[in-house]
Design a protein around this motif. Structure first.
Motif, PDB file in Angstrom:
ATOM      1  N   UNK A   1       0.837  -1.184   0.000  1.00 56.18           N
ATOM      2  CA  UNK A   1       0.000   0.000   0.000  1.00 56.18           C
ATOM      3  C   UNK A   1       0.884   1.250   0.000  1.00 56.18           C
ATOM      4  N   UNK A   2       0.389   2.326  -0.618  1.00 53.66           N
ATOM      5  CA  UNK A   2       1.141   3.569  -0.681  1.00 53.66           C
ATOM      6  C   UNK A   2       0.635   4.551   0.364  1.00 53.66           C
ATOM      7  N   UNK A   3       1.549   5.104   1.132  1.00 56.33           N
ATOM      8  CA  UNK A   3       1.207   6.153   2.086  1.00 56.33           C
ATOM      9  C   UNK A   3       1.309   7.495   1.361  1.00 56.33           C
ATOM     10  N   UNK A   4       0.297   8.326   1.490  1.00 55.71           N
ATOM     11  CA  UNK A   4       0.270   9.608   0.782  1.00 55.71           C
ATOM     12  C   UNK A   4       0.424  10.799   1.719  1.00 55.71           C
ATOM     13  N   UNK A   5       0.884  10.572   2.945  1.00 58.72           N
ATOM     14  CA  UNK A   5       0.990  11.659   3.918  1.00 58.72           C
ATOM     15  C   UNK A   5       2.046  12.682   3.532  1.00 58.72           C
ATOM     16  N   UNK A   6       3.118  12.252   2.882  1.00 58.36           N
ATOM     17  CA  UNK A   6       4.151  13.206   2.472  1.00 58.36           C
ATOM     18  C   UNK A   6       4.735  12.799   1.123  1.00 58.36           C
ATOM     19  N   UNK A   7       5.725  13.561   0.671  1.00 57.22           N
ATOM     20  CA  UNK A   7       6.270  13.354  -0.669  1.00 57.22           C
ATOM     21  C   UNK A   7       7.012  12.031  -0.812  1.00 57.22           C
ATOM     22  N   UNK A   8       7.400  11.387   0.295  1.00 61.49           N
ATOM     23  CA  UNK A   8       8.117  10.114   0.194  1.00 61.49           C
ATOM     24  C   UNK A   8       7.258   9.045  -0.483  1.00 61.49           C
ATOM     25  N   UNK A   9       5.921   9.135  -0.309  1.00 59.78           N
ATOM     26  CA  UNK A   9       5.005   8.190  -0.958  1.00 59.78           C
ATOM     27  C   UNK A   9       5.467   6.746  -0.727  1.00 59.78           C
ATOM     28  N   UNK A  10       5.695   6.404   0.522  1.00 67.69           N
ATOM     29  CA  UNK A  10       6.252   5.096   0.853  1.00 67.69           C
ATOM     30  C   UNK A  10       5.320   3.956   0.420  1.00 67.69           C
ATOM     31  N   UNK A  11       5.891   2.976  -0.260  1.00 67.97           N
ATOM     32  CA  UNK A  11       5.189   1.721  -0.550  1.00 67.97           C
ATOM     33  C   UNK A  11       5.444   0.798   0.636  1.00 67.97           C
ATOM     34  N   UNK A  12       4.428   0.610   1.475  1.00 71.66           N
ATOM     35  CA  UNK A  12       4.608  -0.132   2.721  1.00 71.66           C
ATOM     36  C   UNK A  12       3.944  -1.504   2.601  1.00 71.66           C
ATOM     37  N   UNK A  13       4.710  -2.574   2.735  1.00 69.32           N
ATOM     38  CA  UNK A  13       4.113  -3.914   2.672  1.00 69.32           C
ATOM     39  C   UNK A  13       3.323  -4.212   3.947  1.00 69.32           C
ATOM     40  N   UNK A  14       2.477  -5.187   3.890  1.00 69.19           N
ATOM     41  CA  UNK A  14       1.709  -5.598   5.062  1.00 69.19           C
ATOM     42  C   UNK A  14       2.652  -5.870   6.236  1.00 69.19           C
ATOM     43  N   UNK A  15       2.375  -5.217   7.362  1.00 75.30           N
ATOM     44  CA  UNK A  15       3.208  -5.368   8.550  1.00 75.30           C
ATOM     45  C   UNK A  15       4.446  -4.494   8.550  1.00 75.30           C
TER      46      UNK A  15
ATOM     47  N   UNK B   1      -3.339  17.081   1.069  1.00 73.85           N
ATOM     48  CA  UNK B   1      -4.465  16.300   1.567  1.00 73.85           C
ATOM     49  C   UNK B   1      -4.418  16.165   3.083  1.00 73.85           C
ATOM     50  N   UNK B   2      -3.235  15.882   3.620  1.00 75.58           N
ATOM     51  CA  UNK B   2      -3.095  15.776   5.077  1.00 75.58           C
ATOM     52  C   UNK B   2      -3.328  17.125   5.739  1.00 75.58           C
ATOM     53  N   UNK B   3      -2.820  18.181   5.131  1.00 68.91           N
ATOM     54  CA  UNK B   3      -3.012  19.527   5.681  1.00 68.91           C
ATOM     55  C   UNK B   3      -4.490  19.891   5.727  1.00 68.91           C
ATOM     56  N   UNK B   4      -5.215  19.590   4.679  1.00 77.47           N
ATOM     57  CA  UNK B   4      -6.634  19.936   4.636  1.00 77.47           C
ATOM     58  C   UNK B   4      -7.429  19.212   5.721  1.00 77.47           C
ATOM     59  N   UNK B   5      -6.953  18.048   6.141  1.00 75.20           N
ATOM     60  CA  UNK B   5      -7.649  17.304   7.186  1.00 75.20           C
ATOM     61  C   UNK B   5      -7.611  18.037   8.527  1.00 75.20           C
ATOM     62  N   UNK B   6      -6.528  18.761   8.801  1.00 76.96           N
ATOM     63  CA  UNK B   6      -6.383  19.403  10.111  1.00 76.96           C
ATOM     64  C   UNK B   6      -6.641  20.904  10.079  1.00 76.96           C
ATOM     65  N   UNK B   7      -6.526  21.512   8.907  1.00 76.24           N
ATOM     66  CA  UNK B   7      -6.559  22.966   8.798  1.00 76.24           C
ATOM     67  C   UNK B   7      -7.812  23.616   9.392  1.00 76.24           C
TER      68      UNK B   7
END
Length: 271
Positions: free
Chosen positions: A1-15, A151-157
Motif C-alpha cells: 500500500x502507498x502512504x500519501x501523507x508526504x512526498x516520500x510516498x512510501x510503498x509499505x508492505x503488510x506489517x 491532503x493531510x493539511x486539509x484534514x487538520x486545517x
C-alpha cells in the motif's frame, strides 16, 4: 500500500513501516502506529514554539509523539523523532488530552500544541484531538517541518489556529541532504497562511543555509505570501550527528538585516 501523507510516498508492505517510522500497513490499510502515543507532555510558554505574535505571554500544553519524515543531522529531539517508540510511550486519547489541557486553563494555558517530533505524520490524532479542542474553546497550535501533503493539511486545517513551520533552507540541495522537499514545504506554507496564523523558523546551520543570497531569496518569497509573516532566524548548536561550530551571531544579524528588506517582523532566536 502507498502512504500519501508526504512526498516520500512510501510503498509499505503488510506489517511494514514507512520512512517516518510511525506509519504502518495493517490489514491492507495505512494507519499511524503512533496514534495517541505520547512521549512528551509539557506546559510551555507560547514563545518557546516559537510563536511571538500569537497570544504572547500565554502558556500552551505541548504534546509530542515519535517519528519524523526528515533526517536532519542536528535534530534537537532525535531521541523521539528518529525512533520507533511504540512500546515506550503513553497512550493518551484525544478526549484525555483535551481534558488535561482544560485543567491548566486557570494557570494560563490557552490550548494544545502538537510539537517535539513531526506531528503531521500522525495527522489523524491531531485532527481528532483538535476537533475536540475547538469544541472546548481551546487554541490549537502545530509545530511542523511542513513536509506533508496538501491532503493531510486539509484534514487538520479547519481546526488549527496557528502553525510554526520550519523552513530549513531555500535550495533543493539543502532539503535533499535532509531527505526533504522544498517544494512541498513551500506549498504547505502558502496553504496554511490562507486560513491560520503562520510563523516561520529557520535554523541557520553554517555552510548549509547561512548565505545572504539564500536568505534574500527566502525572505522575498515569504513576503510574496505575506510580508507580515514573522520569521525566526535561530542559532544552531551542535547536536546529534552535526558537529559544526555554533552559528556566528554577527552572521545572524546580517541575515536579519537582509530579511528585513522584505519582511516586517524578523526575530533572532537562541542568541
Amino acid at each position: 500500500m502507498k502512504c500519501t501523507t508526504c512526498f516520500h510516498q512510501c510503498e509499505i508492505p503488510e506489517g511494514g513501516r514507512g520512512f517516518c517510522r510511525a506509519r504502518i500497513c495493517e490489514n491492507g490499510k495505512i494507519r499511524p502506529d503512533n496514534y495517541g502515543c505520547l512521549t512528551s507532555l509539557t506546559l510551555d510558554p507560547i514563545e518557546k514554539k516559537p510563536l511571538y505574535d500569537f497570544h504572547s505571554g500565554s502558556l500552551i500544553l505541548s504534546a509530542g509523539s515519535y517519528g519524523c519524515n526528515l533526517r536532519c543531522p542536528f535534530c534537537q529531539n532525535y531521541e523521539i523523532s528518529q525512533e520507533n517508540l511504540h512500546g515506550r510511550s503513553l497512550y493518551v486519547s484525544p478526549e484525555q488530552l483535551v481534558e488535561e489541557a482544560k485543567k491548566y486553563v486557570p494557570a494560563g494555558n490557552i490550548g494544545i500544541a502538537f510539537t517535539y517530533n513531526e506531528p503531521m505524520i500522525g495527522w489523524e490524532y491531531m485532527r481528532d484531538t483538535a476537533k475536540l479542542a475547538k469544541e472546548n474553546d481551546l487554541q490549537v497550535v502545530v509545530v511542523t517541518n511542513g513536509t506533508a501533503s496538501q491532503e493531510a493539511l486539509e484534514e487538520i486545517l479547519p481546526y488549527v489556529d496557528a502553525f510554526n513551520i520550519d523552513l530549513k533552507g531555500f535550495t533543493d540541495p539543502v532539503y535533499q541532504s535532509y531527505a526533504g522537499s522544498l517544494e512541498q514545504v513551500k506549498a504547505f506554507i502558502e496553504r496554511a497562511a490562507k486560513d491560520a496564523h503562520v510563523e516561520i523558523t529557520s535554523l541557520i546551520v553554517p555552510g548549509k543555509n547561512d548565505s545572504l543570497d539564500q536568505m534574500d531569496q527566502q525572505a522575498k518569497w515569504l513576503a510574496s505570501v505575506d510580508p507580515d509573516i514573522p520569521l525566526h532566524i535561530t542559532r544552531y548548536f551542535p547536536r546529534w550527528k552535526e558537529t559544526e561550530d555554533p552559528t556566528d551571531i554577527e552572521q545572524m544579524k546580517q541575515l536579519q538585516k537582509v530579511a528585513e528588506n522584505h519582511l516586517h517582523r524578523v526575530y533572532l532566536g537562541n542568541v
